[in-house]
Design a protein around this motif. Structure first.
Motif: not given
Length: 226
Positions: A111-118, A147-156
């Motif tokens: 959740d925290l990382m999502e906020g930072l990526f946003h 999981e980090f790669r997944g977050l990056r794939a979703r946001f970047v």
């Protein structure tokens, strides 16, 4: 009571000479965890802003989108941000304090990382310094690389869109394991589950995009598997 009023109360000790990191020590249990979550995202975002060298209007707007900051509360949010930027403690120290505060709650770190990526993507650019910053924070949080790669794939936008990474599974995982991962992510993204682990109601809207991305990834995998 506004969460920003509670935040102001939580950081009032700063006027007495305490560091921002010391505040985290006092916010380990509900309902203070929602205050801690908000301070954590804003504090790390302030450090991230220093990583790429500037704070843009878009990033300020992104804060408002995540936390739905009312006009009367903007001064409180700005105070946390500025205190974090001025604090001599480095971002790694912040991340370690946040890790200790939330313990082993992996979902909370996502959740925290999502906020930072946003916030990182608010200006439409993913700076290499932001990538290095976020990778290091994720490493300190103990977030698995997949999981980090997944977050990056979703946001970047420039990241390779990999539905398996979004679900946190290997492409050669059995279909039943992929389905189980999808169902777990949907369950963990429910607003009640997020609030229970300390995400403030103001920030639960982060899950809206996550649910869309998770379901899109699941549908793409189903199409690939026929």
């Amino acid at each position: 009571m506004s969460i920003w009023t509670r935040i102001t109360d939580a950081i009032s000790a700063l006027a007495k000479g305490e560091s921002l990191t010391s505040v985290f020590e006092k916010l380990r249990t509900p309902p203070e965890r929602s205050v801690a979550f908000t301070i954590a995202v804003i504090a790390l975002s302030a450090k991230m802003a220093k990583a790429d060298g500037l704070v843009t209007r878009d990033e300020v707007t992104a804060f408002r989108e995540v936390f739905q900051i009312a006009q009367e509360d903007e001064a409180g949010a700005a105070r946390v941000f500025n205190l974090a930027r001025q604090d001599v403690a480095g971002f790694e120290d912040y991340a370690r304090k946040i890790k200790a505060m939330f313990g082993e709650g992996e979902n909370c770190f996502c959740d925290l990382m999502e906020g930072l990526f946003h916030i990182a993507m608010a200006d439409g650019t993913y700076h290499p310094a932001e990538d290095a910053f976020l990778q290091r924070v994720a490493e300190i949080f103990g977030l698995p690389e997949i999981e980090f790669r997944g977050l990056r794939a979703r946001f970047v936008p420039d990241a390779v869109p990999d539905p398996y990474s979004v679900l946190g599974v290997s492409p050669d995982a059995p279909p039943e394991d992929i389905r189980a991962a999808w169902k777990r992510l949907i369950r963990d993204s429910h607003p009640d589950a997020m609030i229970a682990r300390g995400v403030p109601p103001e920030a639960v809207k982060l899950a809206e995009k996550r649910m869309i991305d998770i379901n899109r990834a699941w549908e793409e995998i189903q199409e690939r598997q026929g």
